[in-house]
Design an enzyme around this catalytic site. Structure first.
Site, mmCIF file in Angstrom:
data_model
loop_
_atom_site.group_PDB
_atom_site.id
_atom_site.type_symbol
_atom_site.label_atom_id
_atom_site.label_comp_id
_atom_site.label_asym_id
_atom_site.label_seq_id
_atom_site.Cartn_x
_atom_site.Cartn_y
_atom_site.Cartn_z
ATOM 1 N N LYS A 1 0.854 -1.200 0.000
ATOM 2 C CA LYS A 1 0.000 0.000 0.000
ATOM 3 C C LYS A 1 0.887 1.246 0.000
ATOM 4 O O LYS A 1 1.918 1.253 0.684
ATOM 5 C CB LYS A 1 -0.902 -0.052 1.239
ATOM 6 C CG LYS A 1 -1.962 1.027 1.318
ATOM 7 C CD LYS A 1 -2.851 0.790 2.546
ATOM 8 C CE LYS A 1 -3.927 1.851 2.707
ATOM 9 N NZ LYS A 1 -4.806 1.609 3.874
ATOM 10 N N SER B 1 -9.616 1.516 3.243
ATOM 11 C CA SER B 1 -8.861 2.279 2.272
ATOM 12 C C SER B 1 -7.800 1.476 1.516
ATOM 13 O O SER B 1 -7.203 2.008 0.588
ATOM 14 C CB SER B 1 -8.169 3.443 2.983
ATOM 15 O OG SER B 1 -7.275 2.936 3.959
ATOM 16 N N SER C 1 -9.713 -0.805 7.410
ATOM 17 C CA SER C 1 -9.208 -0.601 6.048
ATOM 18 C C SER C 1 -8.563 -1.800 5.363
ATOM 19 O O SER C 1 -8.365 -1.773 4.158
ATOM 20 C CB SER C 1 -8.213 0.554 6.020
ATOM 21 O OG SER C 1 -8.917 1.752 5.894
HETATM 22 N N1 GLN Z 1 -12.885 4.272 7.353
HETATM 23 C C1 GLN Z 1 -12.099 4.673 8.467
HETATM 24 C C2 GLN Z 1 -11.595 6.067 8.264
HETATM 25 O O1 GLN Z 1 -11.888 6.644 7.297
HETATM 26 C C3 GLN Z 1 -10.974 3.705 8.681
HETATM 27 C C4 GLN Z 1 -9.851 3.885 7.749
HETATM 28 C C5 GLN Z 1 -8.688 2.952 7.987
HETATM 29 O O2 GLN Z 1 -8.816 1.886 8.602
HETATM 30 N N2 GLN Z 1 -7.519 3.355 7.501
HETATM 31 O O3 GLN Z 1 -10.905 6.603 9.052
#
Ligand code: GLN
Length: 524
Positions: free
Chosen positions: A76, A171, A195
């Protein structure tokens, strides 16, 4: 070859059925065929070929390093990689070339893994769709299956065929799509509120969020330091255990990592679940849970019960506060973390130079998207002297209560919790972007976020397809540092549900088709 698991590919390499260079070239050419997915921000072709060549030499000397030697992997784009641009999908870091590798990246490379590239994400990992990236959204490979296409052809409201695709979740959507489509055998994601597990579930792959502190965060560009963990995305549970074995353990560069030695483990082939107690948290019957997810969840519980496990309903009463509590804690940590990107020390710098303040403001306006700026503003509000106790401290206390819910359940004899990973299957992009980033996270992260609050390990396993032909996953949450037990149970379920026959990349290869870039040729 693209249809194999990491372990199977490792065996093929050892037997000389394929060479590291051939494997690398196959993955590279598949990355090119699937560019429509937008899974990669940077494809590191030259580096990959060079690493494969080195692996080849080790194999020909009969001295491969370990199970990952010669295996194509993806990272990532929020992990630092020496000499390779690391953007966090943000204008703020575009062009940034780190001088060091994240510990997890270094560990993979030390084992001979071949780096295919850096994958797409929501800017600074803030999101749950992989749609908020300056490089454009990631498309779910399953959108290109014949089954999905045929179903959608009946939906009149989809005007333009080109926009008829579903999100990967996020994400770490680039990593999930990269593994799901068969362009690499494992990928690193990050998991702060879901994510890794959310996109894994939407893309039909395994996603492991390890216990906080089991894997080093050094070199992972932070979102919420107290919740971030590197995540592992693979095609099967065994592979997740293999990668975990390479990554886990103390890192002097991350003081929150465990001090104890971590012993890598292999999962047994014959698994007995009859002595286990499985908890079904009643609060996870959340509004919006799809009937298909619910029925797979019940089916898994029945299978466990039929195999002799004790399956009981449990309560985690503070679950409902998790989303709002996360919002306060996340934005507060974001406000502090993002302060470093001021155009002087780090990141993009605006050429507006009327005053230092004007330069800061312009830099941050140009460098961050609305989501990041919004979170910085919220976080600074919660941290104001007059608000600190009312918001930040209160959220910390609620976080403790959420964590204690788990402690109580696990100390009452429950070994592991079984829950859905997401409410339903992946939604079409055009529907997803109707909602703002915060609402989307509230919907997508309901089942995943609590594990981050409590620092617990959790894994999602693909268990079936929805009627639209899209993958659905179920999640196990375990006690802290119980990865071996957690993954063993996950492997058991994986076998029972037999998602393997449906896996996207297998059908691609067996069907010999479909060029993902020619929309009509999909064969699933
Ligand atoms: N959806 C959550 C956020 O926007 C978690 C994101 C993540 O785990 N990086 O913060």
């Amino acid at each position: 070859m693209l249809g194999l698991s990491l372990r199977e590919a490792a065996v093929a390499l050892r037997r000389g059925q394929v060479s590291p260079t051939e494997l690398c070239q196959k993955c590279l050419s598949f990355i090119k065929e699937t560019t429509i997915l937008n899974a990669y921000i940077t494809v590191t072709e030259d580096i990959a070929l060079k690493q494969a060549e080195e692996a080849e030499k080790r194999f020909s000397r009969g001295q491969p390093l370990g199970e990952l030697d010669g295996i194509p992997i993806a990272i990532k784009d929020n992990f630092s990689t020496t000499g390779i641009e690391t953007t966090c999908a943000s204008r703020m870091l575009q062009g940034y070339i780190p001088p060091y590798n994240a510990t997890v990246v270094q560990k993979l490379l030390d084992q001979g893994a071949v780096l295919m590239g850096k994958t797409n994400l929501d800017e600074f990992a803030m999101g749950s769709g992989s749609t908020d990236s300056i490089f454009g959204p990631v498309k779910n490979p399953w959108s290109y299956s014949k089954r999905y296409r045929e179903k959608r052809a009946h939906c009149r409201h989809v005007a333009e065929e080109d926009s008829d695709w579903v999100i990967t979740g996020g994400s770490s959507g680039g990593s999930a799509a990269a593994v799901s489509a068969g362009t690499c055998y494992a990928a690193l994601g990050s998991d702060t509120g879901g994510s890794t597990r959310n996109p894994a579930s939407h893309c039909g792959v395994v996603g492991l969020k390890p216990t906080y502190g089991l894997i080093s965060r050094h070199g992972l560009i932070p979102l919420v330091n107290s919740m971030d963990v590197p995540g592992i995305l693979t095609r099967c549970v065994d592979d997740a255990a293999t990668v975990l074995g390479v990554l886990a353990g103390h890192d002097p560069k991350d003081s929150t990592t465990i001090q104890d030695h971590f012993e890598p483990f292999k999962l047994p082939d014959v698994i007995d679940v009859s002595k286990l107690c499985i908890g079904i948290p009643k609060e996870y019957h959340a509004p919006g849970l799809s009937t298909e997810t619910l029925s797979l969840w019940s089916k898994a519980a029945d299978l466990l019960e039929d195999a002799g496990a004790k399956v009981i309903e449990v309560s985690l009463p503070h679950t409902a506060y998790s989303i709002v509590c996360y919002h306060v804690l996340c934005t507060s940590e974001v406000a502090s973390n993002m302060a470093r990107f001021d155009g002087l020390e780090y990141g993009h710098r605006s050429d507006i130079d009327d005053s230092t303040e004007a330069m800061y403001a312009a830099t941050r306006r140009q460098g961050f998207n609305d989501v990041v700026r919004g979170r910085i503003l919220s976080g600074n509000f919660f941290l104001l002297k007059q608000n600190y106790e009312h918001y930040f401290l209160k959220a910390q206390k609620v976080r403790r209560l959420i964590a204690e819910d788990f402690v109580k359940v696990f100390s009452s004899g429950v070994d592991v919790l079984l829950t859905p990973t997401t409410l339903g299957d992946a939604v079409p992009y055009l529907e997803f972007i109707q909602e703002d980033n915060r609402t989307r996270s509230a919907q997508e992260d309901v089942f995943t976020q609590c594990a981050n609050m409590a620092g617990l390990p959790a894994v999602t396993v693909p268990v079936g397809l929805s009627s639209r032909g899209l993958p659905l996953g179920l999640q196990f949450i375990g006690r802290g540092f119980s990865e071996q037990q957690l993954l063993t149970i996950a492997k058991w379920l994986e076998k029972q549900m037999d998602f393997g026959a449906l896996e996207f990349y297998k059908v691609i290869e067996n069907g010999g088709i479909p060029q993902l870039h020619s929309k009509s040729a999909s064969s699933l």
